[in-house]
Design a protein around this motif. Sequence first.
Motif, PDB file in Angstrom:
ATOM      1  N   MET A   1      18.788  20.126 -30.066  1.00 51.66           N
ATOM      2  CA  MET A   1      18.254  19.282 -29.023  1.00 51.66           C
ATOM      3  C   MET A   1      17.031  18.543 -29.568  1.00 51.66           C
ATOM      4  SD  MET A   1      16.908  20.336 -25.221  1.00 51.66           S
ATOM      5  CE  MET A   1      18.423  21.176 -24.899  1.00 51.66           C
ATOM      6  N   LYS A   2      16.971  17.259 -29.326  1.00 51.65           N
ATOM      7  CA  LYS A   2      15.800  16.461 -29.716  1.00 51.65           C
ATOM      8  C   LYS A   2      14.777  16.523 -28.585  1.00 51.65           C
ATOM      9  CE  LYS A   2      18.685  13.175 -32.181  1.00 51.65           C
ATOM     10  NZ  LYS A   2      19.126  11.783 -32.249  1.00 51.65           N
ATOM     11  N   ASN A   3      13.512  16.350 -28.939  1.00 53.83           N
ATOM     12  CA  ASN A   3      12.494  16.328 -27.888  1.00 53.83           C
ATOM     13  C   ASN A   3      11.287  15.505 -28.317  1.00 53.83           C
ATOM     14  OD1 ASN A   3      10.142  18.165 -28.806  1.00 53.83           O
ATOM     15  ND2 ASN A   3      11.951  19.386 -29.295  1.00 53.83           N
ATOM     16  N   ARG A   4      10.508  15.124 -27.323  1.00 57.83           N
ATOM     17  CA  ARG A   4       9.304  14.314 -27.533  1.00 57.83           C
ATOM     18  C   ARG A   4       8.030  15.136 -27.343  1.00 57.83           C
ATOM     19  NH1 ARG A   4       8.585  10.844 -23.522  1.00 57.83           N
ATOM     20  NH2 ARG A   4       7.149   9.665 -24.782  1.00 57.83           N
ATOM     21  N   LEU A   5       8.162  16.443 -27.408  1.00 59.80           N
ATOM     22  CA  LEU A   5       7.033  17.313 -27.097  1.00 59.80           C
ATOM     23  C   LEU A   5       5.825  17.059 -27.997  1.00 59.80           C
ATOM     24  CD1 LEU A   5       6.174  19.502 -25.150  1.00 59.80           C
ATOM     25  CD2 LEU A   5       7.100  21.194 -26.733  1.00 59.80           C
ATOM     26  N   LYS A   6       6.059  16.927 -29.286  1.00 56.06           N
ATOM     27  CA  LYS A   6       4.943  16.705 -30.222  1.00 56.06           C
ATOM     28  C   LYS A   6       4.218  15.398 -29.906  1.00 56.06           C
ATOM     29  CE  LYS A   6       3.857  16.761 -35.127  1.00 56.06           C
ATOM     30  NZ  LYS A   6       4.384  16.983 -36.477  1.00 56.06           N
ATOM     31  N   VAL A   7       4.976  14.359 -29.598  1.00 57.82           N
ATOM     32  CA  VAL A   7       4.379  13.052 -29.265  1.00 57.82           C
ATOM     33  C   VAL A   7       3.549  13.153 -27.984  1.00 57.82           C
ATOM     34  CG1 VAL A   7       4.912  10.684 -28.574  1.00 57.82           C
ATOM     35  CG2 VAL A   7       6.177  11.747 -30.439  1.00 57.82           C
ATOM     36  N   LEU A   8       4.128  13.772 -26.966  1.00 58.57           N
ATOM     37  CA  LEU A   8       3.413  13.910 -25.695  1.00 58.57           C
ATOM     38  C   LEU A   8       2.143  14.736 -25.859  1.00 58.57           C
ATOM     39  CD1 LEU A   8       6.506  14.555 -23.419  1.00 58.57           C
ATOM     40  CD2 LEU A   8       5.089  12.497 -23.440  1.00 58.57           C
ATOM     41  N   ARG A   9       2.234  15.782 -26.654  1.00 60.32           N
ATOM     42  CA  ARG A   9       1.058  16.626 -26.908  1.00 60.32           C
ATOM     43  C   ARG A   9      -0.011  15.843 -27.661  1.00 60.32           C
ATOM     44  NH1 ARG A   9      -0.346  19.353 -31.267  1.00 60.32           N
ATOM     45  NH2 ARG A   9       1.684  19.264 -32.286  1.00 60.32           N
ATOM     46  N   ALA A  10       0.400  15.084 -28.667  1.00 62.28           N
ATOM     47  CA  ALA A  10      -0.553  14.303 -29.468  1.00 62.28           C
ATOM     48  C   ALA A  10      -1.227  13.222 -28.632  1.00 62.28           C
ATOM     49  CB  ALA A  10       0.163  13.683 -30.661  1.00 62.28           C
ATOM     50  N   GLU A  11      -0.486  12.622 -27.707  1.00 59.94           N
ATOM     51  CA  GLU A  11      -1.070  11.589 -26.840  1.00 59.94           C
ATOM     52  C   GLU A  11      -2.232  12.138 -26.012  1.00 59.94           C
ATOM     53  OE1 GLU A  11       2.946   8.875 -26.103  1.00 59.94           O
ATOM     54  OE2 GLU A  11       2.232  10.196 -24.503  1.00 59.94           O
ATOM     55  N   ALA A  20       0.433  25.642 -25.544  1.00 59.27           N
ATOM     56  CA  ALA A  20       1.005  26.969 -25.300  1.00 59.27           C
ATOM     57  C   ALA A  20       0.268  27.676 -24.166  1.00 59.27           C
ATOM     58  CB  ALA A  20       0.942  27.797 -26.579  1.00 59.27           C
ATOM     59  N   ASP A  21      -1.047  27.577 -24.173  1.00 57.95           N
ATOM     60  CA  ASP A  21      -1.863  28.197 -23.135  1.00 57.95           C
ATOM     61  C   ASP A  21      -1.527  27.614 -21.761  1.00 57.95           C
ATOM     62  OD1 ASP A  21      -3.855  30.189 -22.811  1.00 57.95           O
ATOM     63  OD2 ASP A  21      -5.321  28.624 -22.366  1.00 57.95           O
ATOM     64  N   ARG A  22      -1.375  26.300 -21.692  1.00 57.39           N
ATOM     65  CA  ARG A  22      -1.063  25.641 -20.426  1.00 57.39           C
ATOM     66  C   ARG A  22       0.327  26.020 -19.910  1.00 57.39           C
ATOM     67  NH1 ARG A  22      -4.471  20.942 -19.523  1.00 57.39           N
ATOM     68  NH2 ARG A  22      -5.927  20.734 -21.248  1.00 57.39           N
ATOM     69  N   LEU A  23       1.224  26.331 -20.842  1.00 62.87           N
ATOM     70  CA  LEU A  23       2.597  26.675 -20.466  1.00 62.87           C
ATOM     71  C   LEU A  23       2.819  28.175 -20.318  1.00 62.87           C
ATOM     72  CD1 LEU A  23       4.525  24.240 -22.833  1.00 62.87           C
ATOM     73  CD2 LEU A  23       4.301  24.053 -20.333  1.00 62.87           C
ATOM     74  N   GLY A  24       1.876  28.984 -20.790  1.00 60.94           N
ATOM     75  CA  GLY A  24       2.025  30.428 -20.718  1.00 60.94           C
ATOM     76  C   GLY A  24       2.998  30.973 -21.744  1.00 60.94           C
ATOM     77  N   VAL A  25       3.041  30.326 -22.919  1.00 64.46           N
ATOM     78  CA  VAL A  25       3.900  30.783 -24.011  1.00 64.46           C
ATOM     79  C   VAL A  25       3.052  30.894 -25.274  1.00 64.46           C
ATOM     80  CG1 VAL A  25       5.974  29.716 -23.017  1.00 64.46           C
ATOM     81  CG2 VAL A  25       4.618  28.429 -24.675  1.00 64.46           C
ATOM     82  N   SER A  26       3.648  31.378 -26.349  1.00 65.11           N
ATOM     83  CA  SER A  26       2.908  31.491 -27.609  1.00 65.11           C
ATOM     84  C   SER A  26       2.886  30.153 -28.351  1.00 65.11           C
ATOM     85  CB  SER A  26       3.556  32.543 -28.512  1.00 65.11           C
ATOM     86  OG  SER A  26       4.813  32.084 -28.972  1.00 65.11           O
ATOM     87  N   ARG A  27       1.928  30.017 -29.262  1.00 66.41           N
ATOM     88  CA  ARG A  27       1.859  28.817 -30.085  1.00 66.41           C
ATOM     89  C   ARG A  27       3.118  28.698 -30.933  1.00 66.41           C
ATOM     90  NH1 ARG A  27       1.772  27.278 -34.788  1.00 66.41           N
ATOM     91  NH2 ARG A  27       1.586  29.393 -35.600  1.00 66.41           N
ATOM     92  N   GLN A  28       3.635  29.834 -31.369  1.00 64.96           N
ATOM     93  CA  GLN A  28       4.852  29.832 -32.174  1.00 64.96           C
ATOM     94  C   GLN A  28       6.034  29.266 -31.387  1.00 64.96           C
ATOM     95  OE1 GLN A  28       2.714  32.372 -31.882  1.00 64.96           O
ATOM     96  NE2 GLN A  28       2.180  33.102 -33.920  1.00 64.96           N
ATOM     97  N   THR A  29       6.086  29.541 -30.085  1.00 65.36           N
ATOM     98  CA  THR A  29       7.151  28.985 -29.238  1.00 65.36           C
ATOM     99  C   THR A  29       7.046  27.472 -29.194  1.00 65.36           C
ATOM    100  OG1 THR A  29       7.318  30.990 -27.899  1.00 65.36           O
ATOM    101  CG2 THR A  29       8.126  28.943 -26.900  1.00 65.36           C
ATOM    102  N   VAL A  30       5.840  26.957 -28.999  1.00 65.35           N
ATOM    103  CA  VAL A  30       5.635  25.502 -28.976  1.00 65.35           C
ATOM    104  C   VAL A  30       6.071  24.905 -30.313  1.00 65.35           C
ATOM    105  CG1 VAL A  30       3.896  23.657 -28.882  1.00 65.35           C
ATOM    106  CG2 VAL A  30       3.822  25.536 -27.231  1.00 65.35           C
ATOM    107  N   ASN A  31       5.660  25.527 -31.404  1.00 65.81           N
ATOM    108  CA  ASN A  31       6.040  25.031 -32.727  1.00 65.81           C
ATOM    109  C   ASN A  31       7.553  25.021 -32.892  1.00 65.81           C
ATOM    110  OD1 ASN A  31       6.719  25.878 -35.783  1.00 65.81           O
ATOM    111  ND2 ASN A  31       4.976  24.477 -35.725  1.00 65.81           N
ATOM    112  N   SER A  32       8.211  26.081 -32.481  1.00 72.19           N
ATOM    113  CA  SER A  32       9.667  26.176 -32.622  1.00 72.19           C
ATOM    114  C   SER A  32      10.393  25.131 -31.779  1.00 72.19           C
ATOM    115  CB  SER A  32      10.141  27.575 -32.229  1.00 72.19           C
ATOM    116  OG  SER A  32       9.671  28.526 -33.152  1.00 72.19           O
ATOM    117  N   ILE A  33       9.873  24.840 -30.596  1.00 70.72           N
ATOM    118  CA  ILE A  33      10.480  23.803 -29.760  1.00 70.72           C
ATOM    119  C   ILE A  33      10.279  22.437 -30.412  1.00 70.72           C
ATOM    120  CG2 ILE A  33      10.386  22.597 -27.532  1.00 70.72           C
ATOM    121  CD1 ILE A  33       9.538  25.327 -26.293  1.00 70.72           C
ATOM    122  N   GLU A  34       9.058  22.164 -30.860  1.00 74.19           N
ATOM    123  CA  GLU A  34       8.763  20.869 -31.473  1.00 74.19           C
ATOM    124  C   GLU A  34       9.617  20.594 -32.707  1.00 74.19           C
ATOM    125  OE1 GLU A  34       4.099  20.134 -30.202  1.00 74.19           O
ATOM    126  OE2 GLU A  34       4.570  20.498 -32.309  1.00 74.19           O
TER     127      GLU A  34
END
Length: 65
Positions: A1-11, A20-34
């Motif tokens: 699956m493609k996503n724009r998460l990194k772009v939205l986060r950088a903006e 990750a803190d805002r979503l209640g997940v680990s930083r590793q989860t955010v990295n894996s999704i991105e």
Amino acid sequence: MKNRLKVLRAERDWSQAELADRLGVSRQTVNSIETGKYDPSLELAFRIAALFSQRIEEIFTPGPG
């Protein structure tokens, strides 16, 4: 699956840890999704979409990451 998460986060100038803190997940989860190594659950996808005030399909699209 493609996503724009990194772009939205950088903006917003958020680190992976901040998002990750805002979503209640680990930083590793955010990295894996991105990087396309992990597809979020539907619940997490809805939380991500709500956080960025966008529809899920505006953030995530089918296809290889």
